[in-house]
Design a protein around this motif. Structure first.
Motif, PDB file in Angstrom:
ATOM      1  N   GLN A 163      42.477  36.144  47.688  1.00  0.00           N
ATOM      2  CA  GLN A 163      42.166  34.793  47.728  1.00  0.00           C
ATOM      3  C   GLN A 163      43.872  34.251  48.901  1.00  0.00           C
ATOM      4  O   GLN A 163      43.623  32.751  48.989  1.00  0.00           O
ATOM      5  N   LYS A 164      44.512  34.798  48.898  1.00  0.00           N
ATOM      6  CA  LYS A 164      46.359  34.408  49.384  1.00  0.00           C
ATOM      7  C   LYS A 164      45.150  34.323  50.614  1.00  0.00           C
ATOM      8  O   LYS A 164      45.979  33.307  51.420  1.00  0.00           O
ATOM      9  N   LEU A 165      45.364  34.809  50.943  1.00  0.00           N
ATOM     10  CA  LEU A 165      44.669  35.424  52.723  1.00  0.00           C
ATOM     11  C   LEU A 165      43.497  34.242  53.131  1.00  0.00           C
ATOM     12  O   LEU A 165      43.981  34.084  53.780  1.00  0.00           O
ATOM     13  N   VAL A 166      42.791  34.148  52.222  1.00  0.00           N
ATOM     14  CA  VAL A 166      42.231  33.198  52.650  1.00  0.00           C
ATOM     15  C   VAL A 166      42.536  31.502  52.485  1.00  0.00           C
ATOM     16  O   VAL A 166      42.466  31.111  53.667  1.00  0.00           O
ATOM     17  N   GLN A 167      43.542  31.492  51.609  1.00  0.00           N
ATOM     18  CA  GLN A 167      43.856  30.408  51.714  1.00  0.00           C
ATOM     19  C   GLN A 167      45.070  29.805  53.267  1.00  0.00           C
ATOM     20  O   GLN A 167      45.309  28.907  53.390  1.00  0.00           O
ATOM     21  N   LEU A 168      45.643  30.835  53.889  1.00  0.00           N
ATOM     22  CA  LEU A 168      46.272  31.374  54.514  1.00  0.00           C
ATOM     23  C   LEU A 168      45.834  30.820  55.639  1.00  0.00           C
ATOM     24  O   LEU A 168      46.147  30.745  56.723  1.00  0.00           O
ATOM     25  N   GLY A 169      44.614  30.978  55.809  1.00  0.00           N
ATOM     26  CA  GLY A 169      43.072  30.588  57.131  1.00  0.00           C
ATOM     27  C   GLY A 169      43.130  32.237  57.685  1.00  0.00           C
ATOM     28  O   GLY A 169      42.758  31.714  58.596  1.00  0.00           O
ATOM     29  N   ARG A 170      43.537  33.716  57.118  1.00  0.00           N
ATOM     30  CA  ARG A 170      43.794  34.660  57.880  1.00  0.00           C
ATOM     31  C   ARG A 170      42.471  35.098  57.072  1.00  0.00           C
ATOM     32  O   ARG A 170      42.082  35.985  58.064  1.00  0.00           O
ATOM     33  N   ALA A 171      41.614  35.211  56.669  1.00  0.00           N
ATOM     34  CA  ALA A 171      40.162  35.300  56.209  1.00  0.00           C
ATOM     35  C   ALA A 171      39.170  34.941  56.168  1.00  0.00           C
ATOM     36  O   ALA A 171      39.725  33.254  55.432  1.00  0.00           O
ATOM     37  N   GLU A 172      38.492  34.938  55.815  1.00  0.00           N
ATOM     38  CA  GLU A 172      36.663  34.031  55.549  1.00  0.00           C
ATOM     39  C   GLU A 172      36.810  34.103  54.206  1.00  0.00           C
ATOM     40  O   GLU A 172      36.634  34.711  53.870  1.00  0.00           O
ATOM     41  N   LYS A 173      36.375  32.991  53.823  1.00  0.00           N
ATOM     42  CA  LYS A 173      35.540  32.580  52.856  1.00  0.00           C
ATOM     43  C   LYS A 173      34.355  33.386  51.921  1.00  0.00           C
ATOM     44  O   LYS A 173      33.333  32.875  52.759  1.00  0.00           O
ATOM     45  N   LYS A 174      33.949  34.488  51.462  1.00  0.00           N
ATOM     46  CA  LYS A 174      32.736  35.119  50.913  1.00  0.00           C
ATOM     47  C   LYS A 174      32.078  34.350  50.851  1.00  0.00           C
ATOM     48  O   LYS A 174      32.200  33.892  49.631  1.00  0.00           O
ATOM     49  N   PRO A 175      30.538  35.169  51.222  1.00  0.00           N
ATOM     50  CA  PRO A 175      29.558  34.203  49.931  1.00  0.00           C
ATOM     51  C   PRO A 175      29.907  34.762  47.828  1.00  0.00           C
ATOM     52  O   PRO A 175      30.572  35.700  48.398  1.00  0.00           O
ATOM     53  N   ILE A 176      29.083  34.195  47.859  1.00  0.00           N
ATOM     54  CA  ILE A 176      29.789  34.300  46.011  1.00  0.00           C
ATOM     55  C   ILE A 176      28.901  35.602  45.993  1.00  0.00           C
ATOM     56  O   ILE A 176      29.410  36.238  45.242  1.00  0.00           O
ATOM     57  N   ASP A 177      27.239  36.283  46.488  1.00  0.00           N
ATOM     58  CA  ASP A 177      26.881  37.138  46.057  1.00  0.00           C
ATOM     59  C   ASP A 177      28.033  38.269  46.994  1.00  0.00           C
ATOM     60  O   ASP A 177      28.592  39.833  46.056  1.00  0.00           O
ATOM     61  N   GLU A 178      28.150  38.258  48.062  1.00  0.00           N
ATOM     62  CA  GLU A 178      29.521  39.246  48.766  1.00  0.00           C
ATOM     63  C   GLU A 178      30.348  38.872  47.952  1.00  0.00           C
ATOM     64  O   GLU A 178      30.864  39.904  47.891  1.00  0.00           O
ATOM     65  N   PHE A 179      30.958  38.290  47.200  1.00  0.00           N
ATOM     66  CA  PHE A 179      32.209  38.185  46.948  1.00  0.00           C
ATOM     67  C   PHE A 179      31.989  39.227  45.826  1.00  0.00           C
ATOM     68  O   PHE A 179      32.890  39.966  44.913  1.00  0.00           O
ATOM     69  N   LEU A 180      31.294  38.947  44.648  1.00  0.00           N
ATOM     70  CA  LEU A 180      30.733  39.509  43.681  1.00  0.00           C
ATOM     71  C   LEU A 180      30.724  40.318  43.473  1.00  0.00           C
ATOM     72  O   LEU A 180      31.311  42.165  42.485  1.00  0.00           O
ATOM     73  N   ARG A 181      29.931  41.561  44.353  1.00  0.00           N
ATOM     74  CA  ARG A 181      29.559  42.414  45.175  1.00  0.00           C
ATOM     75  C   ARG A 181      30.591  43.537  45.300  1.00  0.00           C
ATOM     76  O   ARG A 181      30.916  44.367  44.251  1.00  0.00           O
ATOM     77  N   ASP A 182      31.538  42.944  46.126  1.00  0.00           N
ATOM     78  CA  ASP A 182      32.423  43.471  46.209  1.00  0.00           C
ATOM     79  C   ASP A 182      33.641  43.756  45.105  1.00  0.00           C
ATOM     80  O   ASP A 182      34.557  44.996  45.349  1.00  0.00           O
ATOM     81  N   ALA A 183      33.738  42.328  44.604  1.00  0.00           N
ATOM     82  CA  ALA A 183      35.004  43.006  43.469  1.00  0.00           C
ATOM     83  C   ALA A 183      34.078  43.536  42.128  1.00  0.00           C
ATOM     84  O   ALA A 183      35.308  44.594  42.509  1.00  0.00           O
ATOM     85  N   VAL A 184      33.308  43.870  42.051  1.00  0.00           N
ATOM     86  CA  VAL A 184      32.828  45.044  41.310  1.00  0.00           C
ATOM     87  C   VAL A 184      32.635  46.178  42.070  1.00  0.00           C
ATOM     88  O   VAL A 184      33.175  47.911  41.454  1.00  0.00           O
ATOM     89  N   GLU A 185      31.971  46.885  43.166  1.00  0.00           N
ATOM     90  CA  GLU A 185      32.323  47.671  44.178  1.00  0.00           C
ATOM     91  C   GLU A 185      33.908  48.094  44.165  1.00  0.00           C
ATOM     92  O   GLU A 185      34.127  49.363  43.504  1.00  0.00           O
ATOM     93  N   ALA A 186      35.475  47.418  43.978  1.00  0.00           N
ATOM     94  CA  ALA A 186      36.342  48.176  44.094  1.00  0.00           C
ATOM     95  C   ALA A 186      36.537  48.479  42.808  1.00  0.00           C
ATOM     96  O   ALA A 186      37.220  49.715  42.605  1.00  0.00           O
ATOM     97  N   ARG A 187      36.684  47.433  41.464  1.00  0.00           N
ATOM     98  CA  ARG A 187      36.729  48.209  40.112  1.00  0.00           C
ATOM     99  C   ARG A 187      36.601  49.358  39.787  1.00  0.00           C
ATOM    100  O   ARG A 187      36.709  50.454  39.347  1.00  0.00           O
ATOM    101  N   LEU A 188      35.023  48.845  40.229  1.00  0.00           N
ATOM    102  CA  LEU A 188      33.895  50.811  39.615  1.00  0.00           C
ATOM    103  C   LEU A 188      34.675  52.249  40.655  1.00  0.00           C
ATOM    104  O   LEU A 188      34.829  53.204  40.602  1.00  0.00           O
ATOM    105  N   ARG A 189      34.988  51.691  42.248  1.00  0.00           N
ATOM    106  CA  ARG A 189      35.323  52.976  42.936  1.00  0.00           C
ATOM    107  C   ARG A 189      36.634  53.619  42.065  1.00  0.00           C
ATOM    108  O   ARG A 189      36.726  54.699  42.374  1.00  0.00           O
ATOM    109  N   MET A 190      38.029  52.239  41.181  1.00  0.00           N
ATOM    110  CA  MET A 190      38.602  53.128  40.798  1.00  0.00           C
ATOM    111  C   MET A 190      38.403  54.669  39.602  1.00  0.00           C
ATOM    112  O   MET A 190      39.578  55.094  38.861  1.00  0.00           O
TER     113      MET A 190
END
Lengths: 316, 193
Positions: A163-190
Motif C-alpha cells: 500500500q505504501k508503494l502505491v501511495q508513493l506512486g512507485r507501484a500501480e494500484k491493482k484491480p480488485i480481483d488481482e489484489f485478492l488473488r495475490d493476497a490469498v496466494e501470498a498467504r497460502l504460499r506460507m
C-alpha cells in the motif's frame, strides 16, 4: 566480576525456568497451557482484534509474578521487549519466552509434525530443557495457533508495504480481483514448507477448544485483506464480501492440500477461477438489481397511465 | 464481490489505532451508525405517507439532518475499521414500518414517534458522552465533538416534534413508551450483534 555474576545468574535463570516448567504443569491444569497460547499474540501487531487473548493473558501473567521477586527484585511485572530501564537484558516475560520457543520449534515441524517433540527440539536449540515442552498442550494447538498468527502478521506487513508503494506512486494500484488473488496466494504460499503436516494442523484447529481462537485469526486476516483492498462498505455488503472471501480462502486451502502439480499451479488456477466467479456473481447481482428497479418503475408508470385513462373516461 | 464499483477506493484513511479502547469505540460507532440508519428509515417512512401534507417540509428538513449524521458515521466507521451491525437489513424494514405506521395515525402520530425516538437517542448520546469523558476526553476529542453536536440536533428534533402537537396524539403515553422500549432493545442488540 559483574560479568561473571551476570553469567551465573543467566545460567541459573535458565535452569530455574526449565525446572519450573516440570514443576508447574502438575500444579496447574491443562488450562494453563491454553492460556499460554492466549499470550502468544505478537506484541507489535496492531491490526488484529484478538479479544480472546487479552483477558486470559492478564489472568495468566499474574501467577508468575509471585515467583519472580527472589530472582529479580524489581517493581511491578512488566513486559519488556528489549533493553532499557533497570531490567537486565535477558529478563523476559513468560509470553516472550513461549513465543521464542514456538518460533524455534517451527523448524522441526516438517520432521516431527505439530507435536510436543517439535516443541522440545525447539526448546533444545534455545538451550532450554526439553521439559519446556510441558508448558504447552500435547496436541500442538499453541504451536499451530502461533504459526497462523505469525503468518497473518507477515501478510499484514506485506499488504501494508504494498500500500505504501502505491501511495508513493512507485507501484500501480491493482484491480480488485488481482489484489485478492495475490493476497490469498501470498498467504497460502506460507504453508508450503509445512504442507505435508498441514492437514493435521487443520484438524487440530477445528477442535471445539480451538475454534474461537482459530475463527478469530481467520476473520481478522480476511478483514485485513479487504481493508487493504480498499473496502469501505458500511452496509450488509461488509458481511457478504468477507463471507465470499472466507469461502474462497478455505476452499483454496483444501485444494492445496490435495494438489500435487508442480509449483501448485492447479491451486493457483482454482483460486483464479473462484475469484473470477465471485466478481461475476457481484456484477450479475448489480445488473439484476438495476433491471428490477427499471421493471418496477415501468409497472408504476403503466399503472398511473391506466388509472388516468380510467378517470378521464369516467369524467367524459 | 458485490457493489465492487461504489464502495471501493484506493486505500481507506485510518485513524491511528494504538492506545484507543477498541471494544468500547467499536460499540459506540456501531450502535450510533445503526441508530442514524434507523432514524433515516423512520423519516423516509413518514415522508412516504405525509410527504405532501403540511408537515412535509418539516419532516424533510429533519430527514436531511439525519442523512448528514449517517454520512458522518459512515466516515467514522471506515476510519476506525468498525464492523456494522448484522441487523441493518432488519432496521431498514423496521424503521420504515415504524415511520409509515405512526404517520398513518396522522400528523400528530408522526410527531409523537419523532419525540419518542429523539428522546431515546438524546439520552443514549448523553450516556456515550459520559463514557468517553470517563475514558479520556483528550484522546476522543473528535468523536466527543461529533456526538455532542448530533445530540444537540436530535434534541432540536425532539423540541420540533413537541411544537407540532405530538402530545395531543391519542394514546400518546402508551405509544411513546412502546417506541422507547423498542429503541432500548435496538440499542442493546446493535451494540452487540
Amino acid at each position: 566480576k559483574m560479568a561473571a555474576a551476570g553469567g551465573l545468574r543467566r545460567a541459573g535463570w535458565r535452569l530455574w525456568r526449565a525446572r519450573r516448567a516440570v514443576v508447574r504443569c502438575p500444579q496447574y491444569p491443562p488450562r494453563c497451557a491454553l492460556q499460554a497460547s492466549a499470550a502468544l499474540r505478537a506484541p507489535s501487531d496492531e491490526h488484529k482484534k484478538e479479544p480472546w487473548a487479552s483477558s486470559s493473558q492478564q489472568h495468566f501473567d499474574s501467577p508468575p509474578a509471585g515467583h519472580q521477586p527472589e530472582q529479580k527484585p524489581q517493581g511491578p511485572y512488566p513486559s519488556y521487549t528489549g533493553l532499557g530501564g533497570q531490567e537486565s537484558e535477558d529478563y523476559e516475560s513468560e509470553e516472550q519466552l513461549q513465543h521464542r520457543i514456538l518460533t524455534a520449534a517451527l523448524e522441526f515441524v516438517p520432521e516431527h509434525g505439530w507435536t510436543a517433540e517439535a516443541i522440545a527440539e525447539g526448546a533444545k536449540t534455545l538451550g532450554l530443557s526439553v521439559a519446556a515442552a510441558g508448558l504447552f498442550h500435547s496436541d500442538g494447538s499453541e504451536l499451530i495457533l502461533h504459526f497462523v498468527s505469525e503468518c497473518n502478521t507477515k501478510l499484514s506487513e506485506l499488504l501494508k508495504n504494498e500500500q505504501k508503494l502505491v501511495q508513493l506512486g512507485r507501484a500501480e494500484k491493482k484491480p480488485i480481483d488481482e489484489f485478492l488473488r495475490d493476497a490469498v496466494e501470498a498467504r497460502l504460499r506460507m504453508l508450503i514448507p509445512y504442507i505435508e503436516k498441514w492437514p493435521q494442523a487443520l484438524s487440530v484447529l477445528l477442535l471445539p477448544r480451538n475454534i474461537p481462537s482459530s475463527l478469530t485469526l481467520l476473520t481478522s486476516m480476511i478483514d485485513d485483506i479487504w481493508h487493504y483492498a480498499g473496502d469501505q462498505s458500511t452496509d450488509f455488503n461488509w458481511y457478504t464480501r468477507r463471507a465470499v472471501l472466507t469461502a474462497i480462502y478455505n476452499t483454496t486451502e483444501l485444494v492445496m492440500m490435495q494438489d500435487s502439480s508442480p509449483g501448485f499451479e492447479d491451486t493457483w488456477r482454482f483460486l483464479q477461477n473462484r475469484v473470477a466467479d465471485a466478481m461475476t456473481m457481484s456484477n450479475t447481482a448489480t445488473q439484476v438489481q438495476s433491471t428490477g428497479e427499471a421493471v418496477v418503475q415501468g409497472l408504476m408508470g403503466a399503472a398511473v397511465t391506466v388509472s388516468n385513462a380510467g378517470t378521464s373516461r369516467a369524467v367524459r | 464481490v458485490p457493489g465492487a464499483g461504489a464502495a471501493l477506493r484506493p486505500c481507506s484513511s485510518r485513524v491511528a489505532q494504538d492506545g484507543i479502547n477498541k471494544p468500547v469505540i467499536d460499540r459506540i460507532i456501531r450502535v450510533d451508525h445503526a441508530g442514524e440508519y434507523g432514524a433515516n428509515r423512520i423519516y423516509a417512512g413518514q415522508m412516504a405517507v405525509l410527504g405532501r401534507s403540511s408537515v412535509g417540509p418539516v419532516i424533510q428538513q429533519m430527514w436531511n439532518q439525519e442523512k448528514n449524521h449517517l454520512k458522518r458515521f459512515n466516515e467514522l466507521m471506515v476510519a476506525y475499521r468498525v464492523r456494522p451491525t448484522v441487523l441493518l437489513p432488519f432496521w431498514n424494514v423496521a424503521g420504515f414500518v415504524l415511520g409509515a405506521g405512526t404517520a398513518l395515525l396522522g400528523k400528530k402520530g408522526a410527531m409523537a414517534c419523532t419525540v419518542a425516538v429523539e428522546e431515546s437517542i438524546s439520552e443514549h448520546y448523553n450516556n456515550q458522552i459520559r463514557t468517553l469523558i470517563e475514558e479520556d476526553p483528550e484522546k476522543y476529542k473528535e468523536l466527543l465533538q461529533v456526538i455532542k453536536q448530533f445530540r444537540d440536533e436530535e434534541q432540536e428534533h425532539h423540541d420540533t416534534g413537541l411544537e407540532h402537537d405530538a402530545e395531543a396524539t391519542p394514546a400518546y403515553s402508551v405509544l411513546k413508551t412502546a417506541i422507547q422500549l423498542g429503541c432500548k432493545a435496538a440499542i442493546f442488540l446493535s451494540e452487540r450483534i
